[in-house]
Write a protein that holds these residues in place. Structure first.
Motif, PDB file in Angstrom:
ATOM      1  N   ASP A  62      -1.124   5.167  -6.212  1.00 30.17           N
ATOM      2  CA  ASP A  62      -0.221   4.337  -7.007  1.00 30.17           C
ATOM      3  C   ASP A  62       0.375   3.260  -6.112  1.00 30.17           C
ATOM      4  N   ARG A  63       1.474   2.655  -6.549  1.00 26.89           N
ATOM      5  CA  ARG A  63       2.077   1.561  -5.789  1.00 26.89           C
ATOM      6  C   ARG A  63       3.447   1.956  -5.244  1.00 26.89           C
ATOM      7  N   VAL A  64       3.619   3.253  -5.003  1.00 29.51           N
ATOM      8  CA  VAL A  64       4.875   3.774  -4.459  1.00 29.51           C
ATOM      9  C   VAL A  64       4.786   3.826  -2.934  1.00 29.51           C
ATOM     10  N   GLN A  77      12.025   6.547  -1.228  1.00 25.67           N
ATOM     11  CA  GLN A  77      10.908   6.189  -2.102  1.00 25.67           C
ATOM     12  C   GLN A  77      11.253   4.939  -2.893  1.00 25.67           C
ATOM     13  N   ILE A  78      10.283   4.031  -3.005  1.00 29.43           N
ATOM     14  CA  ILE A  78      10.488   2.803  -3.769  1.00 29.43           C
ATOM     15  C   ILE A  78       9.136   2.273  -4.237  1.00 29.43           C
ATOM     16  N   ASP A  79       9.099   1.648  -5.395  1.00 25.80           N
ATOM     17  CA  ASP A  79       7.888   0.982  -5.860  1.00 25.80           C
ATOM     18  C   ASP A  79       7.743  -0.338  -5.112  1.00 25.80           C
ATOM     19  N   LEU A  80       6.529  -0.657  -4.699  1.00 26.91           N
ATOM     20  CA  LEU A  80       6.311  -1.900  -3.956  1.00 26.91           C
ATOM     21  C   LEU A  80       6.804  -3.118  -4.725  1.00 26.91           C
ATOM     22  N   GLY A 106       1.430 -13.210   3.065  1.00 27.64           N
ATOM     23  CA  GLY A 106       0.135 -13.272   2.401  1.00 27.64           C
ATOM     24  C   GLY A 106      -0.357 -12.006   1.746  1.00 27.64           C
ATOM     25  N   ALA A 107       0.245 -10.858   2.045  1.00 21.42           N
ATOM     26  CA  ALA A 107      -0.189  -9.627   1.384  1.00 21.42           C
ATOM     27  C   ALA A 107       0.238  -9.668  -0.085  1.00 21.42           C
ATOM     28  N   ASP A 108      -0.654  -9.334  -0.975  1.00 18.27           N
ATOM     29  CA  ASP A 108      -0.352  -9.310  -2.408  1.00 18.27           C
ATOM     30  C   ASP A 108       0.185  -7.929  -2.755  1.00 18.27           C
ATOM     31  N   LEU A 109       1.501  -7.811  -2.806  1.00 18.53           N
ATOM     32  CA  LEU A 109       2.111  -6.507  -3.040  1.00 18.53           C
ATOM     33  C   LEU A 109       1.860  -5.995  -4.450  1.00 18.53           C
ATOM     34  N   ALA A 110       1.336  -6.850  -5.322  1.00 15.45           N
ATOM     35  CA  ALA A 110       0.964  -6.401  -6.666  1.00 15.45           C
ATOM     36  C   ALA A 110      -0.432  -5.788  -6.689  1.00 15.45           C
ATOM     37  N   ALA A 111      -1.176  -5.924  -5.600  1.00 14.71           N
ATOM     38  CA  ALA A 111      -2.565  -5.461  -5.584  1.00 14.71           C
ATOM     39  C   ALA A 111      -2.823  -4.361  -4.563  1.00 14.71           C
TER      40      ALA A 111
END
Length: 386
Positions: A62-64, A77-80, A106-111
């Motif tokens: 997941d994106r945690v 704990q946190i969601d990106l 430049g990192a795509d934290l949504a991906a």
């Protein structure tokens, strides 16, 4: 370092219930000379030390992001998607701030996938040996690897600095992260903080029969509060009033003019930075031309400047330096941001035990807590561990 690696791997598995993707480590640093020059675009000469922070990291589905350590009771704990300078606090701001700062580079934290991190360290906290940059550098290197970002080490140093400045809230320069990421064994990192050009400078301590002694006073400090920020603001004021971009553009020959423009306090802050820059250049030249036994006077002069002009020393640091100097040290100075932390002494190996006994005795005589004294050697920078 085998024990700490095993402990980190075991701690991760026990906490998260699976094996990590890998282990990464980064060293603390000690600054041989060049204090409060980095954020003034000047010169510094730090070395990575043989005290390291080790992290285990595993990717999630997941994106945690979850972070934990042996020095904190909580798992944070946190969601990106929620990462920002406003949403992370306390010790977790160091590792989570790096993830946020990578998003700014430049990192795509949504991906990218989420991650679990577990941290252990033998870098002393609050001693001016940059335990914070060791965490930031280890996490930055790990996430750069597992997220396949392809960033080089100077960029990762900027990532760590951004995390420290924006998320932690400490107005530090780029020296600490640069030393932790670029350090080499038996060498110092000569860093131009304007161009970010780095040169490796051989130290030659062992061949000269010398050791570098750390004298940790036990007086803790924090860069995120108080005097550090005031000193930085004073430097920026001095640069504005002198009409320059930064104090890097002021030379020793300009100090007479500066004295006539600046108020006394601002002038002394400026004088420290300007003369400290020159001392860094002189130290590099002396190491290359004469060897390490000849740099002692420059270390001594640096401490006087920090004590009297920049006013960032404390009585315990002054006592450590003076005791070292009077018991055979070739040179000694406080190191780090000041207001506590550690001092260093360049010592002949044969004089080490006598000097340590003298320091313990001097602190006891003055009613101070017992200092922690130990030798460090210049070590390799951040790396992925086997």
């Amino acid at each position: 370092m085998t024990d700490i690696r095993d402990d980190v791997r075991t701690g991760f598995a026990e906490l998260y219930g699976y094996e990590p993707s890998g282990l990464w480590s980064a060293p603390g640093r000690v600054n041989l000379i060049g204090e409060h020059t980095d954020y003034n675009e000047g010169f510094v000469l730090p070395l990575a030390i043989d005290r390291r922070t080790v992290i285990a990291l595993g990717l999630r589905q997941d994106r945690v992001a979850r972070v934990a350590s042996d020095f904190a009771d909580e798992v944070v704990q946190i969601d990106l998607a929620e990462l920002s300078p406003e949403t992370v606090h306390g010790w977790s701001a160091y590792p989570l701030g790096v993830a946020w700062a990578l998003g700014q580079h430049g990192a795509d934290l949504a991906a990218v996938p989420g991650f679990d991190v577990y941290i252990e360290s033998d870098v002393p906290v609050g001693a001016g040996l940059s335990s914070s940059a060791a965490i930031e550098s280890a996490v930055a290197l790990a996430l750069n690897d597992v997220w396949q970002l392809g960033l080089d080490r100077p960029t990762l140093a900027r990532v760590g600095q951004l995390a420290e400045n924006r998320v932690v809230g400490a107005p530090t320069g780029i020296m600490d992260q640069s030393a932790s990421l670029l350090g080499r064994k038996d060498s110092a990192v000569f860093l131009d903080c304007r161009s970010l050009e780095a040169q490796i400078v051989d130290l030659g301590f062992d061949a000269a029969g010398l050791v570098l002694l750390i004298m940790d006073t036990g007086v803790s400090h924090s860069h995120a509060t108080g005097g550090y920020a005031e000193r930085r603001a004073s430097c920026e004021l001095g640069a504005r009033e002198l009409g320059v971009e930064s104090l890097r553009d002021v030379g020793v020959d300009d100090l007479d003019r500066a004295r006539g423009i600046l108020d006394d306090v601002t002038f002394r802050r400026v004088r420290h930075v300007v003369t400290e820059n020159q001392r860094v250049l002189d130290t590099v030249r002396t190491l290359r031309e004469e060897g390490p036994a000849a740099i002692g006077d420059l270390l001594d002069a640096s401490h006087v400047s920090m004590r009297d002009d920049f006013e960032i020393s404390v009585p315990e640091l002054d006592l450590a330096v003076e005791t070292a100097q009077s018991n055979g040290a070739l040179g000694a100075r406080m190191t780090g941001g000041g207001f506590g932390g550690a001092a260093i002494a360049l010592v002949r190996a044969d004089d080490l035990s006598r000097l340590q006994v003298a320091i313990d005795g001097a602190f006891a005589e003055h009613g101070y807590g017992q200092p922690d004294t130990f030798v460090v050697t210049a070590a390799q920078g951040a790396s992925r561990e086997p």
